[in-house]
Design an enzyme around this catalytic site. Structure first.
Site, short mmCIF file in Angstrom:
data_model
loop_
_atom_site.label_atom_id
_atom_site.label_comp_id
_atom_site.label_asym_id
_atom_site.label_seq_id
_atom_site.Cartn_x
_atom_site.Cartn_y
_atom_site.Cartn_z
N HIS A 22 -2.40 -1.75 -10.05
CA HIS A 22 -3.32 -1.18 -9.07
C HIS A 22 -4.58 -2.04 -9.04
CE1 HIS A 22 -5.79 1.71 -6.92
NE2 HIS A 22 -4.67 2.25 -6.55
N HIS A 47 0.87 -1.19 0.00
CA HIS A 47 0.00 0.00 0.00
C HIS A 47 0.90 1.23 0.00
CE1 HIS A 47 -3.39 2.49 0.56
NE2 HIS A 47 -3.77 2.16 1.78
N ASP A 58 2.69 5.78 -6.89
CA ASP A 58 3.94 5.65 -6.14
C ASP A 58 5.17 5.53 -7.02
OD1 ASP A 58 3.15 5.83 -3.52
OD2 ASP A 58 2.33 3.82 -3.56
N1 ACO Z 1 4.78 -6.45 -11.18
C1 ACO Z 1 4.67 -7.64 -11.82
N2 ACO Z 1 3.54 -8.34 -11.92
C2 ACO Z 1 2.47 -7.83 -11.33
C3 ACO Z 1 2.48 -6.61 -10.63
C4 ACO Z 1 3.70 -5.91 -10.57
N3 ACO Z 1 3.80 -4.74 -9.94
N4 ACO Z 1 1.26 -6.34 -10.13
C5 ACO Z 1 0.49 -7.37 -10.51
N5 ACO Z 1 1.20 -8.27 -11.23
C6 ACO Z 1 0.71 -9.48 -11.88
C7 ACO Z 1 0.47 -10.58 -10.87
O1 ACO Z 1 1.60 -11.39 -10.71
C8 ACO Z 1 -0.69 -11.29 -11.51
O2 ACO Z 1 -0.18 -12.06 -12.57
P1 ACO Z 1 -0.80 -13.55 -12.86
O3 ACO Z 1 -2.23 -13.28 -13.26
O4 ACO Z 1 0.06 -14.10 -13.91
O5 ACO Z 1 -0.71 -14.28 -11.53
C9 ACO Z 1 -1.51 -10.19 -12.16
O6 ACO Z 1 -0.56 -9.15 -12.45
C10 ACO Z 1 -2.63 -9.64 -11.27
O7 ACO Z 1 -2.04 -9.26 -10.03
P2 ACO Z 1 -2.82 -9.23 -8.64
O8 ACO Z 1 -1.82 -9.41 -7.54
O9 ACO Z 1 -3.97 -10.17 -8.71
O10 ACO Z 1 -3.40 -7.77 -8.65
P3 ACO Z 1 -4.00 -7.03 -7.39
O11 ACO Z 1 -5.07 -6.15 -7.91
O12 ACO Z 1 -4.33 -7.98 -6.29
O13 ACO Z 1 -2.75 -6.19 -6.88
C11 ACO Z 1 -1.26 -4.48 -6.39
C12 ACO Z 1 -2.63 -4.83 -6.95
C13 ACO Z 1 -1.11 -5.00 -4.93
C14 ACO Z 1 -1.11 -2.96 -6.34
C15 ACO Z 1 -0.16 -5.12 -7.27
O14 ACO Z 1 -0.28 -4.63 -8.59
C16 ACO Z 1 1.26 -4.88 -6.75
O15 ACO Z 1 1.73 -5.65 -5.91
N6 ACO Z 1 1.95 -3.82 -7.24
C17 ACO Z 1 3.26 -3.49 -6.74
C18 ACO Z 1 3.13 -2.76 -5.40
C19 ACO Z 1 2.61 -1.36 -5.57
O16 ACO Z 1 3.08 -0.60 -6.41
N7 ACO Z 1 1.67 -0.98 -4.70
C20 ACO Z 1 1.10 0.37 -4.70
C21 ACO Z 1 -0.35 0.34 -4.95
S1 ACO Z 1 -0.94 1.97 -5.13
C22 ACO Z 1 -1.14 2.51 -3.56
O17 ACO Z 1 -1.22 1.82 -2.59
C23 ACO Z 1 -1.18 3.94 -3.40
#
Ligand code: ACO
Length: 428
Positions: free
Chosen positions: A306, A267, A362
């Site tokens: 996101h 987050h 971010d």
């Molecule tokens: N890098 C690589 N792969 C990713 C990323 C990423 N940053 N984010 C998602 N994916 C992939 C996952 O591995 C998944 O792939 P799959 O379908 O082959 O398994 C697919 O994309 C979907 O990902 P989920 O984890 O299901 O997406 P979710 O909506 O649950 O997660 C999140 C959202 C937590 C923000 C995620 O994208 C992430 O971890 N990003 C990196 C951390 C980040 O930048 N967080 C800031 C969020 S914004 C905020 O809080 C202000």
């Protein structure tokens, strides 16, 4: 004429049910009437991590994740970032309307009047280790404020709620600045009531020997970042504030739960993680190799993706503009080049494109904060300063919503069935 209802046939029993649809939702509690044979407790909706569950009705923030739209109380984020001050934005979120000149003046003066914290707050902050994480200090200090203001328990009193709202908005920057000074071993700087909200905060963090030359471009950049972070509907920390607040605890405790949620790397901690990632990558030549590792499942591209935005996060677009202004003042940062290269490659790569992963708020904010002189582990504190009005507005909206009760999700039990206690001596 099509009806706003959903008809469900339960194939276990052959019974048919018609549920009303309102605002694109069915009520999960309406599913309870759908019962199988025997003493079935009724159908539940199973939705881990609330991927498709609306937990409330809210009039504060509108997001269209596919179209990349974000509005506070109907006003587009782009216009607020361009025109509004942070306190004006906070007023908008809290009151529902932009303030008149007189209302804004009163709000600014009320906040200004409450910027000091009790000296005992300073004393217990001194008790933290020199290397304490700023977010741990912040959440502890904000939770502790509830002991200084026992009147905050009177959450049913609108005047009392206004006072706590003012106290939170006024004191969070003071505490945040104390936390900054603690990490640097510097003496605390008291609030200066001749300065505006941002100017006072920046002065409390950076003043040395009674002097600080304010840079208006950097201060406005910080203000825009706070405006962009001010609310984001039912995100993890806001849901924490609502969930904890639903027990009718005081707002300091509820906000401290929000700060705890924001602390996490998925987050608010993500911009910190972005900078660590950029350090780890080291130079632009290593970017393709790093992208391949991410695609191979070795970690994530931090600052990308996101839960709601499945297109470019509108805040990330605005932040990129802020970055240009800031780097013009501070000089270019080699990490920015790595970030630009990462973004360029990722936006063309099938892995990221097919999963609709774009830069989020971010991705660039950490670089900007670093250029402004804030250490990496302090970034989330700045996020908390920005998100505070959203937390308070959502908390108050929750309290005023007659449909809300104490938050208490259900579960699907998958553990052992009943079994007799085994005496200690008989366990193998
Ligand atoms: N890098 C690589 N792969 C990713 C990323 C990423 N940053 N984010 C998602 N994916 C992939 C996952 O591995 C998944 O792939 P799959 O379908 O082959 O398994 C697919 O994309 C979907 O990902 P989920 O984890 O299901 O997406 P979710 O909506 O649950 O997660 C999140 C959202 C937590 C923000 C995620 O994208 C992430 O971890 N990003 C990196 C951390 C980040 O930048 N967080 C800031 C969020 S914004 C905020 O809080 C202000």
């Amino acid at each position: 004429m099509a009806e706003d209802t959903l008809t469900i046939t339960d194939n276990r029993t052959g019974h048919e049910y018609t549920l009303p649809i309102a605002d694109g939702t069915i009520r999960a509690s309406d599913l309870q009437q759908i019962r199988g044979e025997g003493d079935d407790a009724g159908l539940m909706a199973y939705d881990p991590a609330y991927l498709n569950t609306a937990s409330c009705r809210s009039a504060i923030t509108y997001i269209d994740g596919d179209a990349g739209i974000l509005r506070y109380r109907g006003y587009p984020i782009e216009q607020l970032a361009e025109e509004a001050t942070f306190l004006e934005t906070a007023f908008l979120l809290l009151e529902g309307e932009l303030p008149t000149a007189e209302q804004l003046h009163r709000w600014e003066e009320d906040v200004r009047y409450h910027t000091y914290v009790h000296t005992n707050v300073q004393k217990f902050l001194e008790g933290f280790r020199y290397d304490a994480h700023p977010m741990g200090m912040l959440l502890g200090a904000v939770g502790a404020l509830s002991t200084f203001y026992p009147d905050a328990k009177e959450i049913g009193d609108p005047d009392g709620r206004y006072l706590q709202r003012v106290r939170l908005m006024a004191k969070l920057p003071t505490i945040a600045a104390y936390v900054f000074r603690h990490a640097h071993g510097l003496p605390y700087v008291l609030p200066r009531n001749d300065l505006d909200y941002i100017g006072n905060f920046v002065n409390m963090t950076f003043e040395i020997g009674g002097r600080h030359e304010p840079n208006p471009v950097l201060q406005r950049a910080l203000e825009i970042l706070l405006v962009l972070h001010a609310d984001h509907e039912q995100n993890c920390s806001t849901s924490a504030v609502r969930g904890v607040g639903s027990s009718h605890v005081d707002p300091f405790s509820a906000v401290s739960a929000g700060i705890a949620a924001l602390y996490g790397p998925l987050h608010g901690g993500a911009n910190e993680a972005v900078l660590r990632m950029l350090d780890q990558i080291g130079s632009t030549e290593n970017v393709p190799g790093f992208i391949e590792e991410v695609k191979g499942g070795k970690g994530r591209l931090m600052g990308f993706g996101h839960r709601v935005y499945k297109s470019y996060d509108p805040r990330a677009k605005l932040i990129k503009r802020v970055a240009d202004d800031v780097f013009e003042q501070t000089g270019l940062n080699p990490k920015l080049e790595i970030a630009l290269e990462l973004e360029r490659i990722a936006l063309e790569d099938e892995y990221f494109v097919s999963r609709r992963l774009y830069p989020n708020v971010d991705f660039y904010s950490g670089l900007i904060y670093q250029a402004m002189g804030y250490p990496t582990d302090y970034f989330t504190v700045l996020f908390a300063l920005g998100r505070l009005p959203g937390w308070i507005a959502q908390w108050e909206e929750m309290l005023g919503d007659p449909e809300q009760k104490i938050s208490r999700p259900r579960q699907v039990y998958i553990g052992e069935p009943e079994r007799p206690y085994v005496p200690r001596a008989e366990r193998s």
